[in-house]
Design a protein around this motif. Structure first.
Motif, PDB file in Angstrom:
ATOM      1  N   ASP A 140     -13.343  31.656 -34.788  1.00 56.16           N
ATOM      2  CA  ASP A 140     -13.578  30.478 -33.842  1.00 56.16           C
ATOM      3  C   ASP A 140     -13.948  29.311 -34.403  1.00 56.16           C
ATOM      4  O   ASP A 140     -13.087  28.211 -34.192  1.00 56.16           O
ATOM      5  N   GLU A 141     -14.705  29.199 -35.419  1.00 55.31           N
ATOM      6  CA  GLU A 141     -15.174  27.742 -35.973  1.00 55.31           C
ATOM      7  C   GLU A 141     -13.871  27.195 -37.070  1.00 55.31           C
ATOM      8  O   GLU A 141     -13.442  26.071 -36.901  1.00 55.31           O
ATOM      9  N   GLY A 142     -13.310  28.280 -37.494  1.00 51.91           N
ATOM     10  CA  GLY A 142     -11.783  27.995 -38.171  1.00 51.91           C
ATOM     11  C   GLY A 142     -11.179  27.354 -37.548  1.00 51.91           C
ATOM     12  O   GLY A 142     -10.265  26.366 -37.720  1.00 51.91           O
ATOM     13  N   TRP A 143     -10.697  27.634 -36.266  1.00 47.41           N
ATOM     14  CA  TRP A 143      -9.740  27.432 -35.391  1.00 47.41           C
ATOM     15  C   TRP A 143     -10.132  26.045 -34.813  1.00 47.41           C
ATOM     16  O   TRP A 143      -9.305  25.073 -34.748  1.00 47.41           O
ATOM     17  N   ALA A 144     -11.325  25.778 -34.515  1.00 48.99           N
ATOM     18  CA  ALA A 144     -11.989  24.549 -33.982  1.00 48.99           C
ATOM     19  C   ALA A 144     -11.748  23.445 -35.011  1.00 48.99           C
ATOM     20  O   ALA A 144     -11.355  22.220 -34.597  1.00 48.99           O
ATOM     21  N   ALA A 145     -11.917  23.720 -36.244  1.00 52.47           N
ATOM     22  CA  ALA A 145     -11.869  22.965 -37.343  1.00 52.47           C
ATOM     23  C   ALA A 145     -10.440  22.428 -37.537  1.00 52.47           C
ATOM     24  O   ALA A 145     -10.043  21.452 -37.734  1.00 52.47           O
ATOM     25  N   MET A 205     -22.311  20.833 -29.931  1.00 56.01           N
ATOM     26  CA  MET A 205     -22.434  22.479 -29.548  1.00 56.01           C
ATOM     27  C   MET A 205     -21.521  22.683 -28.360  1.00 56.01           C
ATOM     28  O   MET A 205     -21.845  21.893 -27.124  1.00 56.01           O
ATOM     29  N   GLU A 206     -20.864  23.752 -28.282  1.00 52.79           N
ATOM     30  CA  GLU A 206     -20.059  24.206 -27.441  1.00 52.79           C
ATOM     31  C   GLU A 206     -20.576  25.231 -26.247  1.00 52.79           C
ATOM     32  O   GLU A 206     -21.182  25.934 -26.689  1.00 52.79           O
ATOM     33  N   TYR A 207     -20.328  25.147 -25.246  1.00 55.37           N
ATOM     34  CA  TYR A 207     -20.677  26.218 -24.116  1.00 55.37           C
ATOM     35  C   TYR A 207     -19.494  26.269 -23.016  1.00 55.37           C
ATOM     36  O   TYR A 207     -18.809  25.279 -22.832  1.00 55.37           O
ATOM     37  N   VAL A 225     -13.174  16.487 -29.421  1.00 57.45           N
ATOM     38  CA  VAL A 225     -11.836  17.411 -29.464  1.00 57.45           C
ATOM     39  C   VAL A 225     -12.547  18.725 -30.030  1.00 57.45           C
ATOM     40  O   VAL A 225     -12.011  19.951 -29.716  1.00 57.45           O
ATOM     41  N   HIS A 226     -13.308  18.549 -31.046  1.00 62.88           N
ATOM     42  CA  HIS A 226     -13.730  19.907 -31.593  1.00 62.88           C
ATOM     43  C   HIS A 226     -14.374  20.863 -30.496  1.00 62.88           C
ATOM     44  O   HIS A 226     -14.128  21.795 -30.608  1.00 62.88           O
ATOM     45  N   GLU A 227     -15.589  19.996 -30.073  1.00 64.22           N
ATOM     46  CA  GLU A 227     -16.204  21.038 -29.166  1.00 64.22           C
ATOM     47  C   GLU A 227     -15.516  21.574 -27.819  1.00 64.22           C
ATOM     48  O   GLU A 227     -15.983  22.597 -27.623  1.00 64.22           O
ATOM     49  N   ILE A 228     -14.661  20.675 -27.410  1.00 65.66           N
ATOM     50  CA  ILE A 228     -13.759  21.188 -26.396  1.00 65.66           C
ATOM     51  C   ILE A 228     -12.839  22.182 -26.543  1.00 65.66           C
ATOM     52  O   ILE A 228     -12.601  23.181 -26.002  1.00 65.66           O
ATOM     53  N   SER A 229     -12.225  22.217 -27.910  1.00 65.86           N
ATOM     54  CA  SER A 229     -11.327  23.230 -28.280  1.00 65.86           C
ATOM     55  C   SER A 229     -11.822  24.581 -28.466  1.00 65.86           C
ATOM     56  O   SER A 229     -11.326  25.516 -28.315  1.00 65.86           O
ATOM     57  N   HIS A 230     -13.211  24.720 -28.731  1.00 64.39           N
ATOM     58  CA  HIS A 230     -13.950  25.810 -28.682  1.00 64.39           C
ATOM     59  C   HIS A 230     -13.587  26.588 -27.354  1.00 64.39           C
ATOM     60  O   HIS A 230     -14.113  27.925 -27.215  1.00 64.39           O
ATOM     61  N   THR A 231     -13.324  26.136 -26.135  1.00 64.97           N
ATOM     62  CA  THR A 231     -12.841  26.797 -25.040  1.00 64.97           C
ATOM     63  C   THR A 231     -11.941  27.857 -25.376  1.00 64.97           C
ATOM     64  O   THR A 231     -12.024  28.934 -24.714  1.00 64.97           O
ATOM     65  N   SER A 281     -17.090  29.677 -42.262  1.00 67.20           N
ATOM     66  CA  SER A 281     -16.840  29.713 -40.987  1.00 67.20           C
ATOM     67  C   SER A 281     -15.715  28.446 -40.703  1.00 67.20           C
ATOM     68  O   SER A 281     -15.109  28.722 -39.530  1.00 67.20           O
ATOM     69  N   TYR A 282     -16.147  27.469 -41.356  1.00 65.52           N
ATOM     70  CA  TYR A 282     -15.253  26.298 -41.217  1.00 65.52           C
ATOM     71  C   TYR A 282     -14.252  26.070 -42.070  1.00 65.52           C
ATOM     72  O   TYR A 282     -12.903  26.002 -41.785  1.00 65.52           O
ATOM     73  N   GLN A 283     -14.659  25.757 -43.372  1.00 63.88           N
ATOM     74  CA  GLN A 283     -13.946  25.108 -44.599  1.00 63.88           C
ATOM     75  C   GLN A 283     -12.552  26.167 -44.895  1.00 63.88           C
ATOM     76  O   GLN A 283     -11.497  25.646 -44.797  1.00 63.88           O
TER      77      GLN A 283
HETATM   78 ZN   LIG Z   1     -17.618  24.468 -33.753  1.00 66.06          ZN
END
Ligand SMILES: [Zn+2]
Length: 622
Positions: free
Chosen positions: A414-419, A370-372, A391-397, A467-469
């Motif tokens: 956001d989740e689509g991009w992180a994925a 989980m990202e903050y 890298v997934h969680e950090i890319s949420h930056t 959100s992801y796939q």
């Molecule tokens: Zn995510």
């Protein structure tokens, strides 16, 4: 003239249903007022009258590890930049998810449920206590009735809030943890002003466990007091290491800020030996952060701390200071600081190809992924590599933090991009050994594969795919269509234009149309607005040996445009790739033909690749 009249009629007819001029994309009627008022534009840039509201938080917090009780006192200055008079006001109390009677998407451990949720002991507006009769608590929101005392446009309002709550310790606590009796990952811990925006007004979706967040950009000056021997990592830059640690450890911390090599700030052994902290009964850590959407922190008295830094902007030579903080048993974590640094470098220079915006990034060994802003709560993945998760969680930056995405409504933004990023970055960092694409093919075209434009807060079983796939596959398809250079140009412009703001889906579509110089509505429509699925079929190959024409036919069965990627292997062991971009299908083509090398004999043919979804893979091979 009759023709002209007909044309006018058609134009009027076209504009009568909600669309931007020149766009074939349906636009939700409730969003039209933002375009009429000039806060959004039809070319995807913020409108001339774009605005957003802003807060400055000054917070004093105290954590009592034994009782798991957190106390806070905050002064919040809120600026109403909107043209509207606010007759009500919403504070988010995310932790009220554990209050008796609150709406919950998932079970929580019964012992974590309390009568009070967040106990508010003081709430003043401009120096006057807000009457209890004017407060309403519902789910995770505290609403104030300001009809007799509204906040006018341009006004600056000061709130003073004092509160306390007990951190949830059960195994069902998600995205936060009492990871062990002296280790804590703490988000959702202060009363945060809800977003009031030009599109939906007050963001009223409560935090019920599934949908994530939507925050305004704020400045934070936070002090956190913990007992001696406890360390604190947090969003923002640490202001007072000299007040808390002995010089040798401050020196290590400083050196890591300029070093490309991972080093230890302290280890568990050193903690046990003592001598790290100054002789104080308690430590008061201070952090400052500007222009961030949210603030989280973590604390423990027995984790190892590795640190490193990396140059994120080659023009200004700006660096980011990276920490991995972990339990000794988490053997995968020994690589996390290195992975994080290499990942951030790649994010800054390749995908998304935009300098990492934050000065600090801490990956903390918690219970989740989980990202903050500047903080991740990442569980140990041992014995597997921590690379994909890190890298997934950090890319949420980038999304949803630098780009202030409303992920409660548009999680795919956001989740689509992180994925998308986690696959590309992990594949690259691991030399193609790690990294997985989420399986969209298995769910595509089913009744839970809903059009992405359905707001996330309206989804339950369809939430994850939506959100992801599906969106990550849409982005792979977009990259194939545009090629890296144009894709990256669109991405950079989108980021330059909307960083620190709140883009909505149409800002994304219109910006990419404009910057790519192409009308991509043929792509947006089926991928984002329609029920649709990807399915290409390899027709039987007449693999005659000898020098006769060898034709390979691929037919389109599904209605989602995807690239055609065919790999032919010949009997002499050589291979040949044939490729068509997704736009091959945009004008209704139903078949795509390639001619294999006439001088060779085909041994096998394979249609598709990892980043191209297909609901019937069994008809893709010969
Ligand atoms: Zn995510």
């Amino acid at each position: 003239m009759r023709f002209l009249f007909l044309f006018l009629l058609l134009s009027v007819g076209l504009r009568s249903f909600a669309q931007a001029p020149g766009s074939a994309l349906f636009r939700h009627r409730n969003l039209e007022k933002a375009y009429e008022k000039g806060s959004r534009s039809n070319d995807g840039t913020p409108g001339p009258k774009y605005w957003q509201n802003r807060s400055i938080y000054n917070i004093e917090a105290r954590l009592e590890p034994k009782s798991r009780r957190l106390h806070g006192v905050a002064t919040i200055k809120y600026k109403n930049n909107s043209p509207d008079t606010l007759k009500n006001f919403i504070f988010k109390l995310a932790h009220d998810r554990y209050r008796k009677g609150s709406l919950r998407d998932f079970d929580v451990t019964p012992s974590d449920v309390t009568d009070d949720g967040v106990l508010i002991t003081e709430l003043k507006m401009n120096g006057t206590e807000v009457d209890l009769a004017k407060r309403r608590r519902g789910n995770t929101q505290l609403r104030l009735d300001l009809r007799t005392n509204p906040i006018v446009p341009g006004a600056e309002t000061t709130f003073n809030v004092s509160w306390a709550y007990t951190l949830p310790a059960g195994e069902d606590a998600a995205r936060e943890c009492v990871c062990d009796s002296t280790t804590f990952f703490i988000p959702y811990w202060y009363p945060e002003v809800a977003v009031y925006d030009d599109v939906h007004g007050w963001a009223q979706t409560p935090y019920s466990g599934q949908q994530e967040f939507y925050h305004d950009f704020s400045d934070y000056d936070v002090t956190i007091t913990v007992p001696r021997g406890f360390h604190v990592w947090a969003t923002g830059e640490w202001q007072n290491p000299e007040e808390i640690m002995e010089p040798i450890y401050v020196e290590r911390w400083k050196r890591a800020h300029t070093s490309d090599e991972v080093s230890s700030i302290f280890s568990l052994k050193e903690l046990q030996r003592g001598g790290i902290y100054k002789a104080q009964a308690q430590h008061r850590y201070r952090f400052k952060a500007t222009d961030v959407p949210d603030f989280a922190f973590a604390s423990t008295n027995h984790y190892n701390w590795d640190a490193v830094s990396v140059q994120v902007d080659d023009q200004t030579k700006r660096r980011t200071f990276i920490s991995a903080v972990y339990d000794t048993a988490s053997t995968d974590y020994r690589e996390v600081a290195r992975i994080a640094a290499d990942g951030i470098r790649l994010m800054s220079t390749w995908q998304p190809g935009y300098p990492f915006p934050y000065p600090v990034m801490t990956v903390f060994n918690g219970n989740d992924g989980m990202e903050y802003p500047m903080m991740c709560n990442d569980v140990s993945t041992k014995p597997n590599s921590a690379m994909g998760l890190t890298v997934h969680e950090i890319s949420h930056t980038y999304f949803p933090f630098m780009m202030g995405i409303n992920e409660q409504e548009y999680a795919w933004m956001d989740e689509g991009w992180a994925a998308f990023f986690d696959y590309l970055l992990t594949d690259s960092l691991s030399n193609h050994k790690l990294g997985g694409v989420r399986n969209f093919s298995a769910i595509a075209g089913s009744d839970v594969d809903v059009p992405l434009m359905v707001r996330s807060s309206n989804l339950s079983s369809a939430y994850r795919n939506s959100s992801y796939q599906r969106p990550s596959q849409a982005y792979f398809t977009l990259l194939d269509e545009l090629g890296y250079e144009t894709f990256n140009k669109c991405m950079k412009t989108y980021m330059d234009t909307w960083k620190g703001k709140h883009p909505i889906p149409y800002d994304f579509f219109y910006t990419w149309n404009r910057v790519s110089g192409q009308n991509l509505d043929w792509f947006w429509k089926p991928w984002f607005f329609e029920w649709s699925y990807p399915d290409l079929k390899l027709e039987p190959v007449a693999a005659k040996s000898g020098k006769k024409a060898q034709e390979i036919r691929v037919t389109r069965v599904g209605n989602l445009p995807v690239p055609v990627h065919v790999e032919v292997t010949y009997t002499d062991g050589s291979k040949q790739i044939f490729h068509e971009r997704p736009s091959f299908w945009k004008n209704g083509a139903t078949e795509c033909r390639f001619t294999a090398d006439k001088n060779k004999t085909i041994k096998s043919v394979k249609l598709g690749k990892t980043t191209i979804p297909d609901v019937t893979p069994k008809n893709n091979e010969f």
